[in-house]
Each structure stands twice: as structure tokens, then as C-alpha cells.
Design a protein around this motif. Sequence first.
Motif, mmCIF file in Angstrom:
data_model
loop_
_atom_site.group_PDB
_atom_site.id
_atom_site.type_symbol
_atom_site.label_atom_id
_atom_site.label_comp_id
_atom_site.label_asym_id
_atom_site.label_seq_id
_atom_site.Cartn_x
_atom_site.Cartn_y
_atom_site.Cartn_z
ATOM 1 N N VAL A 1 0.652 -1.058 0.151
ATOM 2 C CA VAL A 1 0.120 -0.066 0.010
ATOM 3 C C VAL A 1 0.859 1.087 0.053
ATOM 4 O O VAL A 1 0.644 2.204 -0.728
ATOM 5 N N ARG A 2 2.008 1.271 0.672
ATOM 6 C CA ARG A 2 2.851 2.335 0.898
ATOM 7 C C ARG A 2 3.429 2.595 -0.282
ATOM 8 O O ARG A 2 3.482 3.743 -0.857
ATOM 9 N N HIS A 3 4.072 1.649 -0.963
ATOM 10 C CA HIS A 3 4.709 1.728 -2.403
ATOM 11 C C HIS A 3 3.666 2.313 -3.520
ATOM 12 O O HIS A 3 4.133 3.064 -4.286
ATOM 13 N N GLU A 4 2.347 1.886 -3.469
ATOM 14 C CA GLU A 4 1.459 2.290 -4.307
ATOM 15 C C GLU A 4 1.086 3.857 -4.151
ATOM 16 O O GLU A 4 0.714 4.721 -5.036
ATOM 17 N N LEU A 5 0.921 4.165 -2.751
ATOM 18 C CA LEU A 5 0.534 5.425 -2.471
ATOM 19 C C LEU A 5 1.994 6.421 -2.861
ATOM 20 O O LEU A 5 1.423 7.459 -3.705
ATOM 21 N N GLU A 6 2.953 6.006 -2.781
ATOM 22 C CA GLU A 6 4.200 6.703 -3.389
ATOM 23 C C GLU A 6 4.253 6.851 -4.790
ATOM 24 O O GLU A 6 4.688 8.038 -5.425
ATOM 25 N N ARG A 7 3.942 5.747 -5.266
ATOM 26 C CA ARG A 7 4.062 5.583 -6.948
ATOM 27 C C ARG A 7 3.099 6.700 -7.647
ATOM 28 O O ARG A 7 3.421 7.355 -8.416
ATOM 29 N N ARG A 8 1.864 6.743 -6.934
ATOM 30 C CA ARG A 8 0.860 7.456 -7.484
ATOM 31 C C ARG A 8 0.956 9.158 -6.953
ATOM 32 O O ARG A 8 0.279 10.048 -7.722
ATOM 33 N N VAL B 1 -3.118 -6.084 -2.891
ATOM 34 C CA VAL B 1 -3.603 -5.092 -1.906
ATOM 35 C C VAL B 1 -3.325 -3.612 -1.889
ATOM 36 O O VAL B 1 -4.248 -2.587 -1.676
ATOM 37 N N GLY B 2 -2.322 -3.357 -2.581
ATOM 38 C CA GLY B 2 -1.740 -2.080 -2.716
ATOM 39 C C GLY B 2 -2.890 -1.201 -3.451
ATOM 40 O O GLY B 2 -3.252 -0.022 -3.501
ATOM 41 N N VAL B 3 -2.905 -1.909 -4.767
ATOM 42 C CA VAL B 3 -3.787 -1.386 -5.937
ATOM 43 C C VAL B 3 -5.116 -1.063 -5.484
ATOM 44 O O VAL B 3 -5.604 0.022 -5.638
ATOM 45 N N ASN B 4 -5.505 -2.018 -4.833
ATOM 46 C CA ASN B 4 -7.066 -2.313 -4.483
ATOM 47 C C ASN B 4 -7.527 -0.905 -3.350
ATOM 48 O O ASN B 4 -8.395 0.012 -3.387
ATOM 49 N N ALA B 5 -6.427 -0.972 -2.334
ATOM 50 C CA ALA B 5 -6.575 0.109 -1.121
ATOM 51 C C ALA B 5 -6.453 1.423 -1.736
ATOM 52 O O ALA B 5 -7.314 2.227 -1.396
ATOM 53 N N VAL B 6 -5.432 1.645 -2.430
ATOM 54 C CA VAL B 6 -5.331 2.980 -2.885
ATOM 55 C C VAL B 6 -6.282 3.363 -4.192
ATOM 56 O O VAL B 6 -6.609 4.539 -4.262
ATOM 57 N N ASN B 7 -6.928 2.304 -4.763
ATOM 58 C CA ASN B 7 -7.880 2.813 -5.725
ATOM 59 C C ASN B 7 -9.156 3.337 -4.945
ATOM 60 O O ASN B 7 -9.694 4.445 -5.550
ATOM 61 N N VAL B 8 -9.338 2.869 -3.740
ATOM 62 C CA VAL B 8 -10.457 3.435 -3.026
ATOM 63 C C VAL B 8 -10.224 4.793 -2.586
ATOM 64 O O VAL B 8 -11.174 5.829 -2.884
ATOM 65 N N LEU B 9 -8.860 5.229 -2.164
ATOM 66 C CA LEU B 9 -8.529 6.483 -1.709
ATOM 67 C C LEU B 9 -8.682 7.507 -2.972
ATOM 68 O O LEU B 9 -8.753 8.684 -2.625
ATOM 69 N N GLU B 10 -8.079 6.833 -4.158
ATOM 70 C CA GLU B 10 -7.984 7.819 -5.257
ATOM 71 C C GLU B 10 -9.625 8.423 -5.911
ATOM 72 O O GLU B 10 -9.655 9.166 -5.949
ATOM 73 N N GLY B 11 -10.503 7.263 -5.800
ATOM 74 C CA GLY B 11 -11.532 7.634 -6.080
ATOM 75 C C GLY B 11 -12.182 8.407 -5.229
ATOM 76 O O GLY B 11 -13.017 9.475 -5.699
ATOM 77 N N PHE B 12 -11.950 8.448 -4.015
ATOM 78 C CA PHE B 12 -12.541 9.310 -2.982
ATOM 79 C C PHE B 12 -12.235 10.751 -3.408
ATOM 80 O O PHE B 12 -12.841 11.799 -3.375
ATOM 81 N N ALA B 13 -10.619 10.669 -3.397
ATOM 82 C CA ALA B 13 -10.007 12.041 -3.460
ATOM 83 C C ALA B 13 -10.490 12.872 -4.959
ATOM 84 O O ALA B 13 -10.531 14.047 -4.864
ATOM 85 N N GLN B 14 -10.898 12.045 -5.786
ATOM 86 C CA GLN B 14 -11.237 12.529 -7.227
ATOM 87 C C GLN B 14 -12.558 13.313 -7.174
ATOM 88 O O GLN B 14 -12.945 13.887 -8.099
ATOM 89 N N LYS B 15 -13.299 12.804 -6.227
ATOM 90 C CA LYS B 15 -14.800 13.415 -6.215
ATOM 91 C C LYS B 15 -14.915 14.549 -5.335
ATOM 92 O O LYS B 15 -14.136 14.714 -4.284
#
Length: 347
Positions: A36-43, A333-347
Motif C-alpha cells: 500500500v505504501r509503495h502504491e501511494l508513493e508511486r501515484r 492489496v496496494g492497488v485495491n486500497a489506493v484505488n479507494v482513496l483515489e476514487g474518494f479524492a477525485q470526487k
Amino acid sequence: MLTIYNDQHALHQGKVEMFRGELVPCFEVPARVDHVRHELERRGLGPLQAPDAFDEALLAKVHAPRYLDFIAHAWDEWVALDAANATRDALPSYWPTRGMRTDVLPKSFPARLGLFAFDAGTPLMAGSWTAARHGAACAWTAAQRVIAGGERSAFALTRPPGHHAGADFFGGYCFVNNAAVAAQALRDTGVERVAVLDVDYHHGNGTQAIFYERSDVHFASLHGDPFTDYPYYLGHADERGAGKGEGFNHNLPLPRGTDFTAWRAALGTALDGIAKVKAGALVVSLGVDTFEGDPISGFRLKSDDYLRMGEDLARAGLPTVFVFEGGYAVAEVGVNAVNVLEGFAQK
């Protein structure tokens, strides 16, 4: 989105757990948070920060003092039983059942271990308490930043998870209930009513038990039907709260094989209930073991579905604290968790 990161989480790293009659390598591993941390940093979704200094007195608002005392000293007592225990995790062998007393605290450590545990799948080791304590600090800090700091949202990225831990018991890989800590912190900052929404595949039995008789915290959960799925003994639709809390507990159990269309409809029902109780802030127990490839779960959500989930959560229009819970398809797990956060942040 601000992420509060537990850099002590890897101190808790179980060797084995009891699963369907045999000791197997633990499903709950440090790599979950690392992905999850690596995916957060990547995006580049937002900064990662350490938790603030934490007053542990808050823990006693959601957990029983005798339980906290036990967990804080359990490892030392385990090793004191036998020096060889320093090389193996502590797992319970005995449990009180119907008709047995739980009000009397045994002197025997194995007896107390069983008194406070509800399964044999949650190994306790030297670093468990430190990791869990820092996890609570992450949840508390995230809540403080959202309300006192004026943020729209924050994410407590921590393990071990927390939603199975009750006021006086651990299990389901959980020792301290991070979502409950966040909800209590929001209440303490003046939010009149907080909603906790649990989207993990497994029912948040600990969170429900902590708030079951309270009307200031509304608990809603979408999860695998307890007739067939862990934790089995809570999570039925007829559990609506008790006393002052009656009507403030909302379970939506779903059958194995549920796809995102049906799951999303249930999420809408849960969010409608949260709107009706006029919650002023939201805590999301963010488990992504609803993923179709999860090894110990049974729903059929796909990675892109988590973006839609985040969008739906954003439409609630509430200050939101996300707390990381389950998800055992480690590579995804990283992609899936960060997808939730990104979906939230974009609205």
C-alpha cells in the motif's frame, strides 16, 4: 490525501496461525502495508507522516483496563513461563465457554491468554503491543488532522488491523481497535455523532461490540454472511443495537459470490442509514479482502470496482478517516486500497 504511517508495524510478524485444523504461515503479513505504501508513493496521492504523540489514556475509552494491561505485558509473561518461548509465538489453548466465569482473572498466563482471545489464529509476539500501540496513534492522529486540522480526509496506514478487537478481547489478527480509537477521537473533538462504516469482507465484531449500546457512534457493516463466514457469531441483520444504541447498528450480511453490483447496492443502503442518523464524520474500516482473488474471503470485486467504491464514499460528503484493515491477496492489496482513496479524492 494525508497518510499517517505506522513505521513500527513490521515488529508484529507472526510465524504461524491455526487455520482449519493445521498450523499454516500467517496470512496477515508486513508486506500488506508495504504494498500500500509503495502504491501511494508511486501515484503521489499525498504525503506520508508519522503519528503525533499519543495519550494512551484514550485506549481506556474503548478497551477495558485489565485487557490493556494484559496485552502490554503478555510477551514478557509468555517468555517467563519458559525461556524457549522467546523463539515461538503465543497462541491460546484454552477458552472459557458458557457457564464459566470470566469476571475472575486467573493467575495462570495460558488461562488469561484464552480469556482474552477468541481464536487461535492471532499469534502474539515480542513486537505485537508496540505495533498495535503505534497503530492506535495513527488512527488517533488521522482523526485529529481531519477535524482539528480542517482536512477533508486522512488515511491511517497501519497493521495489525483492528476491527475484530473488542473492549476486552483480541482475535482476527487484531489487538487494538483502530477504527474505534478514531471514532472516539472524533467524538472527543466535538463531533456529535460519528459513523463507522466497515467494508471489510469479515464483520467488524469488535467495533460492533464496543459501540452496541451507544447512540453517539453509528456502526454499519457490509460483510460475508456469518452463517458461513468468520467471525461467525456476530454480524446478523437483526443485531440493531441495545439500550441507548438501539437502531444505531446496521448489519448488511451478503452471500459468498456477491459481485460489485449487489455489493454497491448494499453500500448505498448503508450510506442512506448514515445520512438518516445525521452523522457529522465518517470512519471507514477499509478492508479490501472483498477482492475476487483473496485467499480467505468470498466476494467477487475487481480492482477497478474500488475506484467506484471511493467515489460513493465521497458522495456522503463527510469528513472521513480511512483505517486500513484486511486484504490478503498481497500482490494486489496496494492497488485495491489506493484505488479507494483515489476514487474518494477525485470526487
